[in-house]
Motif scaffolding. Structure first.
Motif, PDB file in Angstrom:
ATOM      1  N   HIS A   1       0.829  -1.207   0.000  1.00 55.84           N
ATOM      2  CA  HIS A   1       0.000   0.000   0.000  1.00 55.84           C
ATOM      3  C   HIS A   1       0.861   1.254   0.000  1.00 55.84           C
ATOM      4  CE1 HIS A   1      -3.316   2.720   0.823  1.00 55.84           C
ATOM      5  NE2 HIS A   1      -2.654   3.202   1.853  1.00 55.84           N
ATOM      6  N   TYR A   2       1.814   1.352   0.953  1.00 55.85           N
ATOM      7  CA  TYR A   2       2.551   2.618   1.035  1.00 55.85           C
ATOM      8  C   TYR A   2       3.495   2.818  -0.139  1.00 55.85           C
ATOM      9  CZ  TYR A   2       6.372   0.101   3.647  1.00 55.85           C
ATOM     10  OH  TYR A   2       7.377  -0.738   4.061  1.00 55.85           O
ATOM     11  N   ARG A   3       3.970   1.727  -0.742  1.00 59.40           N
ATOM     12  CA  ARG A   3       4.804   1.904  -1.935  1.00 59.40           C
ATOM     13  C   ARG A   3       3.955   2.388  -3.111  1.00 59.40           C
ATOM     14  NH1 ARG A   3       7.712  -3.767  -0.711  1.00 59.40           N
ATOM     15  NH2 ARG A   3       9.346  -3.001   0.714  1.00 59.40           N
ATOM     16  N   GLY A   4       2.740   1.843  -3.226  1.00 57.47           N
ATOM     17  CA  GLY A   4       1.850   2.283  -4.288  1.00 57.47           C
ATOM     18  C   GLY A   4       1.423   3.726  -4.127  1.00 57.47           C
ATOM     19  N   VAL A   5       1.073   4.120  -2.894  1.00 57.18           N
ATOM     20  CA  VAL A   5       0.712   5.513  -2.631  1.00 57.18           C
ATOM     21  C   VAL A   5       1.907   6.420  -2.931  1.00 57.18           C
ATOM     22  CG1 VAL A   5       0.078   7.178  -0.845  1.00 57.18           C
ATOM     23  CG2 VAL A   5      -1.062   4.955  -0.938  1.00 57.18           C
ATOM     24  N   GLY A   6       3.087   5.982  -2.545  1.00 53.94           N
ATOM     25  CA  GLY A   6       4.282   6.778  -2.812  1.00 53.94           C
ATOM     26  C   GLY A   6       4.467   7.041  -4.297  1.00 53.94           C
ATOM     27  N   MET A   7       4.263   6.028  -5.127  1.00 50.05           N
ATOM     28  CA  MET A   7       4.398   6.210  -6.575  1.00 50.05           C
ATOM     29  C   MET A   7       3.400   7.231  -7.098  1.00 50.05           C
ATOM     30  SD  MET A   7       5.199   2.404  -8.078  1.00 50.05           S
ATOM     31  CE  MET A   7       5.414   3.079  -9.732  1.00 50.05           C
ATOM     32  N   ASP A   8       2.198   7.241  -6.530  1.00 51.73           N
ATOM     33  CA  ASP A   8       1.178   8.203  -6.960  1.00 51.73           C
ATOM     34  C   ASP A   8       1.618   9.649  -6.721  1.00 51.73           C
ATOM     35  OD1 ASP A   8      -0.500   6.160  -7.741  1.00 51.73           O
ATOM     36  OD2 ASP A   8      -1.666   6.167  -5.871  1.00 51.73           O
ATOM     37  N   TYR A   9       2.483   9.859  -5.721  1.00 54.09           N
ATOM     38  CA  TYR A   9       2.886  11.224  -5.346  1.00 54.09           C
ATOM     39  C   TYR A   9       4.363  11.514  -5.635  1.00 54.09           C
ATOM     40  CZ  TYR A   9      -1.625  11.727  -3.076  1.00 54.09           C
ATOM     41  OH  TYR A   9      -2.972  11.796  -2.828  1.00 54.09           O
ATOM     42  N   GLY A  10       4.997  10.657  -6.393  1.00 55.01           N
ATOM     43  CA  GLY A  10       6.402  10.890  -6.690  1.00 55.01           C
ATOM     44  C   GLY A  10       7.288  10.801  -5.468  1.00 55.01           C
ATOM     45  N   LEU A  11       6.963   9.844  -4.593  1.00 55.83           N
ATOM     46  CA  LEU A  11       7.715   9.664  -3.351  1.00 55.83           C
ATOM     47  C   LEU A  11       8.158   8.209  -3.210  1.00 55.83           C
ATOM     48  CD1 LEU A  11       5.313  11.558  -0.906  1.00 55.83           C
ATOM     49  CD2 LEU A  11       7.538  12.407  -1.698  1.00 55.83           C
ATOM     50  N   ARG A  12       9.315   8.030  -2.618  1.00 56.28           N
ATOM     51  CA  ARG A  12       9.733   6.688  -2.206  1.00 56.28           C
ATOM     52  C   ARG A  12       9.471   6.602  -0.702  1.00 56.28           C
ATOM     53  NH1 ARG A  12      12.861   2.748  -4.226  1.00 56.28           N
ATOM     54  NH2 ARG A  12      13.484   4.049  -5.978  1.00 56.28           N
ATOM     55  N   ILE A  13       8.524   5.761  -0.307  1.00 54.33           N
ATOM     56  CA  ILE A  13       8.138   5.637   1.098  1.00 54.33           C
ATOM     57  C   ILE A  13       8.649   4.309   1.637  1.00 54.33           C
ATOM     58  CG2 ILE A  13       6.216   5.539   2.739  1.00 54.33           C
ATOM     59  CD1 ILE A  13       4.600   7.256   0.803  1.00 54.33           C
ATOM     60  N   SER A  14       9.263   4.372   2.804  1.00 53.60           N
ATOM     61  CA  SER A  14       9.808   3.182   3.457  1.00 53.60           C
ATOM     62  C   SER A  14       9.393   3.208   4.921  1.00 53.60           C
ATOM     63  CB  SER A  14      11.343   3.168   3.328  1.00 53.60           C
ATOM     64  OG  SER A  14      11.914   2.084   4.040  1.00 53.60           O
ATOM     65  N   ALA A  15       9.186   2.040   5.507  1.00 54.45           N
ATOM     66  CA  ALA A  15       8.746   2.006   6.900  1.00 54.45           C
ATOM     67  C   ALA A  15       9.111   0.679   7.552  1.00 54.45           C
ATOM     68  CB  ALA A  15       7.241   2.221   6.996  1.00 54.45           C
ATOM     69  N   THR A  16       9.307   0.716   8.862  1.00 56.45           N
ATOM     70  CA  THR A  16       9.503  -0.489   9.665  1.00 56.45           C
ATOM     71  C   THR A  16       8.738  -0.326  10.969  1.00 56.45           C
ATOM     72  OG1 THR A  16      11.699  -0.968   8.764  1.00 56.45           O
ATOM     73  CG2 THR A  16      11.177  -1.916  10.904  1.00 56.45           C
ATOM     74  N   PHE A  17       8.001  -1.363  11.342  1.00 54.62           N
ATOM     75  CA  PHE A  17       7.287  -1.375  12.626  1.00 54.62           C
ATOM     76  C   PHE A  17       7.607  -2.675  13.334  1.00 54.62           C
ATOM     77  CE2 PHE A  17       3.595  -2.869  15.078  1.00 54.62           C
ATOM     78  CZ  PHE A  17       3.491  -1.844  16.005  1.00 54.62           C
ATOM     79  N   GLN A  18       8.009  -2.587  14.593  1.00 57.32           N
ATOM     80  CA  GLN A  18       8.245  -3.786  15.389  1.00 57.32           C
ATOM     81  C   GLN A  18       7.579  -3.630  16.742  1.00 57.32           C
ATOM     82  OE1 GLN A  18      12.055  -5.805  15.310  1.00 57.32           O
ATOM     83  NE2 GLN A  18      11.998  -6.111  17.530  1.00 57.32           N
ATOM     84  N   MET A  19       6.759  -4.604  17.086  1.00 54.36           N
ATOM     85  CA  MET A  19       6.056  -4.585  18.362  1.00 54.36           C
ATOM     86  C   MET A  19       7.034  -4.779  19.506  1.00 54.36           C
ATOM     87  SD  MET A  19       2.659  -4.483  19.108  1.00 54.36           S
ATOM     88  CE  MET A  19       1.781  -5.402  17.849  1.00 54.36           C
ATOM     89  N   SER A  20       6.755  -4.122  20.629  1.00 53.52           N
ATOM     90  CA  SER A  20       7.582  -4.306  21.830  1.00 53.52           C
ATOM     91  C   SER A  20       7.269  -5.657  22.460  1.00 53.52           C
ATOM     92  CB  SER A  20       7.306  -3.187  22.827  1.00 53.52           C
ATOM     93  OG  SER A  20       5.987  -3.286  23.321  1.00 53.52           O
ATOM     94  N   SER A  21       7.955  -5.971  23.562  1.00 54.20           N
ATOM     95  CA  SER A  21       7.747  -7.242  24.240  1.00 54.20           C
ATOM     96  C   SER A  21       6.377  -7.313  24.903  1.00 54.20           C
ATOM     97  CB  SER A  21       8.846  -7.458  25.285  1.00 54.20           C
ATOM     98  OG  SER A  21       8.945  -6.352  26.160  1.00 54.20           O
ATOM     99  N   GLU A  22       5.689  -6.158  25.005  1.00 50.40           N
ATOM    100  CA  GLU A  22       4.304  -6.135  25.476  1.00 50.40           C
ATOM    101  C   GLU A  22       3.525  -5.158  24.603  1.00 50.40           C
ATOM    102  OE1 GLU A  22       3.889  -4.291  29.381  1.00 50.40           O
ATOM    103  OE2 GLU A  22       5.992  -3.713  29.293  1.00 50.40           O
ATOM    104  N   LEU A  23       2.211  -5.232  24.654  1.00 50.48           N
ATOM    105  CA  LEU A  23       1.394  -4.360  23.816  1.00 50.48           C
ATOM    106  C   LEU A  23       1.739  -2.893  24.036  1.00 50.48           C
ATOM    107  CD1 LEU A  23      -2.163  -5.956  24.083  1.00 50.48           C
ATOM    108  CD2 LEU A  23      -0.760  -5.778  22.036  1.00 50.48           C
ATOM    109  N   GLY A  24       1.838  -2.164  22.943  1.00 48.82           N
ATOM    110  CA  GLY A  24       2.159  -0.746  23.033  1.00 48.82           C
ATOM    111  C   GLY A  24       1.142   0.095  22.295  1.00 48.82           C
ATOM    112  N   GLY A  25       1.560   1.294  21.908  1.00 48.15           N
ATOM    113  CA  GLY A  25       0.598   2.222  21.326  1.00 48.15           C
ATOM    114  C   GLY A  25       1.096   2.986  20.123  1.00 48.15           C
TER     115      GLY A  25
END
Length: 243
Positions: free
Chosen positions: A11-35
């Motif tokens: 999704h974010y790579r496709g949206v990025g192409m629509d706006y002439g942007l290279r979008i990159s992301a990383t998400f990693q959950m903590s050892s317990e639920l976070g926010g």
């Protein structure tokens, strides 16, 4: 369920192409639920909204609060609201939902590819980084502001900076700069800027910047993180933008 609140790579790579942007992301959950949470809000053919959220605390309460705010974000019509007005409206809604003592930090900004600007408002978010992919130079922007859910009538400020063909933007949660690394220290502000500069100069403008920074961080961080880790980059790219 919490991971599903964030955009998928497709999704974010496709949206990025629509706006002439290279979008990159990383998400990693903590050892317990976070926010932690982030997302993209297409506004029109030239303007793309982006937000990053970090709720205070851990456990089920923080996770439930994240779902509450996610629902508010997507039920609130962005239209032509400036970032400061958008945060003010979210804050008023959230103040009525959260128990006393619970709050969130958030940044909401708009990349305008036609006017070459990034306009944003911050509710005590980590300071975003604006940099140049040609020179590697980078600087922190002002992330100050009142956290969401603390004061019902809190006011926010829209700040605007240039965002041209060589610009990149880095958004991140505080785990990036408040985790003890293998040298026994945090990644300090100067350390993050140097890491960005070295990564950009070595990899050029076509790298997935957030993923590269995340890899370097994970190599030095504990296997189990005490806080959710989120990092997002938006780079101007040689991609035809929509419209």
């Amino acid at each position: 369920m919490q991971e599903n609140l964030n955009p998928t790579p497709e999704h974010y790579r496709g949206v990025g192409m629509d706006y002439g942007l290279r979008i990159s992301a990383t998400f990693q959950m903590s050892s317990e639920l976070g926010g932690d949470m982030w997302g993209l809000v297409p506004i029109d053919a030239h303007r793309l909204g982006v937000y990053i959220v970090d709720f205070a605390g851990h456990g089920l309460g923080a996770a439930l609060n994240t779902f509450r705010l996610h629902s508010l974000i997507w039920s609130e019509q962005v239209d032509d609201q400036t970032p400061d007005v958008y945060l003010q409206r979210l804050n008023r809604h959230l103040k009525g939902l959260l128990p006393v003592g619970q709050y969130a930090t958030m940044l909401y900004g708009i990349v305008d590819r036609q006017n070459n600007t990034f306009a944003y408002a911050s509710a005590a978010c980590t300071s975003p980084v604006l940099g140049n992919t040609a020179t590697g130079e980078a600087r922190y922007l002002d992330g100050s502001g009142v956290p969401l859910g603390v004061i019902r009538d809190a006011r926010y400020e829209t700040r605007e900076v240039p965002f041209d063909k060589d610009s990149f933007l880095l958004l991140y949660s505080d785990a990036l700069i408040e985790t003890t690394l293998d040298n026994g220290q945090f990644l300090c502000e100067a350390g993050l800027l140097k890491m960005l500069q070295d990564t950009v100069l070595e990899g050029g403008r076509d790298i997935d910047l957030a993923a590269q920074i995340a890899d370097q961080f994970m190599d030095r961080a504990p296997a189990k993180l005490d806080d959710d880790f989120t990092i997002v980059s938006l780079q101007a790219a040689n991609i035809p933008s929509a419209g």
